[in-house]
Design an enzyme around this catalytic site. Structure first.
Site, mmCIF file in Angstrom:
data_model
loop_
_atom_site.group_PDB
_atom_site.id
_atom_site.type_symbol
_atom_site.label_atom_id
_atom_site.label_comp_id
_atom_site.label_asym_id
_atom_site.label_seq_id
_atom_site.Cartn_x
_atom_site.Cartn_y
_atom_site.Cartn_z
ATOM 1 N N ASP A 84 11.479 -0.173 -0.158
ATOM 2 C CA ASP A 84 10.690 -0.729 0.937
ATOM 3 C C ASP A 84 10.111 0.412 1.781
ATOM 4 O O ASP A 84 10.778 1.432 1.994
ATOM 5 C CB ASP A 84 11.618 -1.616 1.784
ATOM 6 C CG ASP A 84 10.866 -2.555 2.689
ATOM 7 O OD1 ASP A 84 9.714 -2.898 2.371
ATOM 8 O OD2 ASP A 84 11.438 -2.974 3.716
ATOM 9 N N ASN A 237 11.447 -10.422 3.934
ATOM 10 C CA ASN A 237 12.295 -9.247 4.171
ATOM 11 C C ASN A 237 13.164 -9.473 5.394
ATOM 12 O O ASN A 237 12.661 -9.905 6.437
ATOM 13 C CB ASN A 237 11.427 -8.018 4.439
ATOM 14 C CG ASN A 237 10.695 -7.553 3.205
ATOM 15 O OD1 ASN A 237 10.743 -8.192 2.162
ATOM 16 N ND2 ASN A 237 10.008 -6.430 3.324
#
Ligand code: 13P
Length: 292
Positions: A84, A237
């Site tokens: 990420d 997320n």
């Protein structure tokens, strides 16, 4: 262009889009969180993605990456490993060369748009040649969190459908739009203001080309998660929102509890929140949608 249809991150999110549910993408900093992902995914029979920041390699060589990848490969449900907010070419190449990541967020959003686009194009090609799926952030999501460069001094820019199309043309697999979401605290649910009509326009141009993913979910309630999934978000997320009970526990018990009990209870508290989230986004029971 290489065929990434068998890539596990791609398959998990494609199944979510087809099935109309979302999948948790859990930011992990430590062993407890990584194990909690597997336990939650297996007990809820849900797919799940583990998210690491490039920080993981700065801190722990490749060891945390290897652990997370091993968890993804050995779980009995579909799990994948995603890098990420990789904000530099060096971080992306270092992670890609481990051979452990299924997908990487090529986050060049701290550059101005033209440079963001050209760097994204180059790095997406690089990742695709290695069979790694990619994600990019058109516009700029404001705020910051541990492990991600704070763009608070740069102006947040909401994504337009035109920009979304320009980024889709780079070949990305997942698109992380800025629709009023921020990283880090919103300082109250009342401050969470998401532009769903904008998301709808982005969804129309992205349809059948890329999956849309949600960043910045701190303080989200189950209803807000549900609304985002209904609006087309396929991966959501999470960071603080699944860690909050663990952090409270750690603040009270660190140094006052045997290490084994501290780790087990910490893991359980994270697992409980991930399971809550799986119910909210609808991934519970959907593991069978993706063959592993
Ligand atoms: P926050 O909700 O804490 O900002 O983190 C989740 C996220 O979007 C990571 O990319």
């Amino acid at each position: 262009m290489p065929d990434l249809s068998q890539n596990i991150s791609v398959r998990i999110l494609k199944a979510a889009a087809d099935g109309g549910y979302g999948v948790p993408g859990v930011v992990c900093y430590n062993l407890e969180a990584i194990i909690a992902c597997r336990r939650a995914a297996e007990s809820k029979n849900s797919p799940c993605q583990i998210l690491l920041f490039p920080w993981a390699q700065d801190y722990a060589y490749d060891n945390l990456v290897n652990l997370a990848a091993d968890v993804c490969r050995s779980a009995s449900v579909p799990m994948s490993l995603h890098l990420d907010h990789a904000q530099s070419e060096q971080a992306i190449k270092r992670a890609a060369h481990t051979g452990k990541f299924d997908s990487i967020m090529v986050d060049m959003s701290h550059y101005e748009k033209e440079e963001n686009l050209s760097r994204t194009t180059e790095l997406v090609n690089f990742c695709h040649k290695l069979g790694i799926a990619t994600e990019a952030e058109p516009g700029r999501i404001n705020g910051g969190e541990a492990g991600v460069q704070d763009t608070g001094d740069l102006e947040g820019i909401l994504t337009t459908p035109e920009e979304a199309l320009q980024f889709i043309a780079t070949g990305i697999d997942f698109l992380a739009p800025a629709i009023g979401n921020v990283h880090g605290p919103y300082h109250g649910v009342e401050n969470i203001k998401l532009d769903f009509p904008r998301l709808q326009r982005i969804r129309e141009v992205a349809k059948d080309k890329v999956q849309i993913v949600m960043h910045g979910t701190n303080e989200f309630t189950a209803d807000i998660f549900k609304e985002c999934v209904k609006a087309g978000m396929t991966r959501l997320n999470v960071n603080q929102v699944v860690l909050l009970n663990y952090e409270k526990y750690a603040a009270e018990k660190a140094g006052r509890t045997p290490a084994t009990e501290f780790m087990e209870e910490g893991t359980r508290l994270i697992q409980e929140r991930i399971e809550w989230m799986m119910d909210a986004v609808g991934s519970t029971g959907r593991a069978g949608d993706v063959k592993i």
